[in-house]
Design a protein around this motif. Sequence first.
Motif, PDB file in Angstrom:
ATOM      1  N   ASP A   1      38.800  56.746  42.784  1.00  0.00           N
ATOM      2  CA  ASP A   1      39.499  56.715  44.065  1.00  0.00           C
ATOM      3  C   ASP A   1      39.226  55.377  44.740  1.00  0.00           C
ATOM      4  OD1 ASP A   1      40.670  57.207  46.494  1.00  0.00           O
ATOM      5  OD2 ASP A   1      39.694  59.144  46.804  1.00  0.00           O
TER       6      ASP A   1
ATOM      7  N   ARG B   1      40.125  54.606  47.640  1.00  0.00           N
ATOM      8  CA  ARG B   1      39.910  54.781  49.077  1.00  0.00           C
ATOM      9  C   ARG B   1      38.436  54.760  49.426  1.00  0.00           C
ATOM     10  NH1 ARG B   1      43.351  60.213  49.617  1.00  0.00           N
ATOM     11  NH2 ARG B   1      42.046  60.594  47.792  1.00  0.00           N
TER      12      ARG B   1
ATOM     13  N   PRO C   1      41.300  51.185  53.238  1.00  0.00           N
ATOM     14  CA  PRO C   1      42.670  50.893  53.668  1.00  0.00           C
ATOM     15  C   PRO C   1      42.990  49.416  53.442  1.00  0.00           C
ATOM     16  CG  PRO C   1      41.472  52.132  55.334  1.00  0.00           C
ATOM     17  CD  PRO C   1      40.473  51.696  54.322  1.00  0.00           C
TER      18      PRO C   1
ATOM     19  N   ASN D   1      45.702  53.030  48.688  1.00  0.00           N
ATOM     20  CA  ASN D   1      45.504  54.452  48.453  1.00  0.00           C
ATOM     21  C   ASN D   1      45.954  54.758  47.027  1.00  0.00           C
ATOM     22  OD1 ASN D   1      45.159  57.178  48.568  1.00  0.00           O
ATOM     23  ND2 ASN D   1      46.648  57.551  50.180  1.00  0.00           N
TER      24      ASN D   1
ATOM     25  N   ARG E   1      44.436  57.033  43.430  1.00  0.00           N
ATOM     26  CA  ARG E   1      43.373  57.889  42.936  1.00  0.00           C
ATOM     27  C   ARG E   1      43.819  58.565  41.647  1.00  0.00           C
ATOM     28  NH1 ARG E   1      41.868  63.783  45.388  1.00  0.00           N
ATOM     29  NH2 ARG E   1      39.902  64.147  44.282  1.00  0.00           N
TER      30      ARG E   1
ATOM     31  N   THR F   1      47.087  61.224  45.048  1.00  0.00           N
ATOM     32  CA  THR F   1      46.720  60.526  46.280  1.00  0.00           C
ATOM     33  C   THR F   1      47.194  61.273  47.514  1.00  0.00           C
ATOM     34  OG1 THR F   1      48.743  59.196  46.109  1.00  0.00           O
ATOM     35  CG2 THR F   1      46.730  58.243  45.221  1.00  0.00           C
TER      36      THR F   1
END
Length: 461
Positions: free
Chosen positions: A353, A355, A360, A363, A365, A397
């Motif tokens: 992931d 994130r 930011p 995004n 995953r 995501t």
Amino acid sequence: SYTLVPPTATAATSSSSSGGGAATATHVPAVGDGHAAGDVRMSPEERAEYEHRLRSHSSEANPHEQHFQLHKKPAERHATVLITVECVPYHDWQSVVSVMSLERLRDTYPDQQFNIHRIISCVDALVPEHGEGVRAKFRNHNLSEAIKSLSPYTLSPPMSPHPKTGYDFPTLNKPRALMSFVEGPGRDLPDDHELIITDPDFLFINRIPLGSSRLGHAVSGHYLMGWQWSQEENIIKHCQGKCKHLTKDDIEKNWLLGPPLLVRMGDFRKLAPHWLNITEAMVLDGDKGKSYGVPGGWLADMFAYIMGAVIENVPHTLRQDMFVSDTSEAEWAKLTLNGYRTWIAIHFCQDYDVRSIIGPPYNFRFNKHNWHERAPKPPTLLSCDADTQLSMWKTNTGGQFNPPPELDLPHPPNVTWRAERWEAGLIAEAKKTRVLWLLWHIKHSFDAYFAEYRRRYCPHE
């Protein structure tokens, strides 16, 4: 111990590695004893040939796609890759990834000549003592002709839920499936035939060290699971008294092992019954009221294989470059501290992931469990809909799809193989490059292999 029942179905194979076709009964052929080089690195001549072939296509092309366009030369094969799966959608799509990544190795590198054979735990292979629990688990999924024709396969009676106790412990299916191979298509293989035993969630990206095992000595991946299990009485009581003498150094040198496994057929004929019988004994020792409440937990079958290898005195060389599964410094140190330059396979068993590591606005995953039967949305990765890949990434995501630009590169992004100092900032930066490297391979290979699946098996207007 459990009385083994001969498999009720034989293997099947497709007409070629690049297309479908009707399945026909067959078995893995007995082949000679020639070996390929154990070094996973290409020679200068092989590298030049490989790069020339890649340059003949667009430089922007996905390298995981390119191999399907390359000329395939028939070759004698001296090894067999065994992939154990269940006949459920979760393993169908993983089979596509695993089989096609192996095809890519076989078609790209001259020394990567091996058979690919799946052993499928499936309702079609049920035997009378299996109860309603097994039938209920598998009844809603039939193997499609496309999945059947991916590679030769053998059907195996499932053992989870357990036919005696009803305890659902899925990893018990693996040693039972491999025993089906030993009793079935494997019985004609010579003792020095090399087996590569793996799981469907391995994405192969570099050459397998074929020929590195020998009779009496196997090769495996290195798992960072500690040595303390060898001191637990509820585990080692199944080791026939052979594990008590093992020291911490013994365990760490030869026995922290697991798939991929490279082992000769003669040794595996001795190891396979131990693997099955010890795993089953540990499951029967378990607390049915607990999820995976057996000695050794989810790793019970791995400990069972290790104990079988100790009992039969088949030590394993632990290949530090066999696979990578996460971004930790301990995992990547296996590679760099032992002089290797890259990984053989990605074991995509973790959550990847951007994130949590990059943040930011990006995004992106991947977590394989989002495409499990237990997931809220039914898996559709093998749909003939051309938007399959995009929907896959969006689902992973939460619908907010904004991949980092590194994932659109035509080649893997730069990666920090080892943080030179144990400092928080350096470790964080290293993990950032590693998750991008892992996700690049996962995304590009999945996109290519699912597109190839649709090309082979979906109707075309």
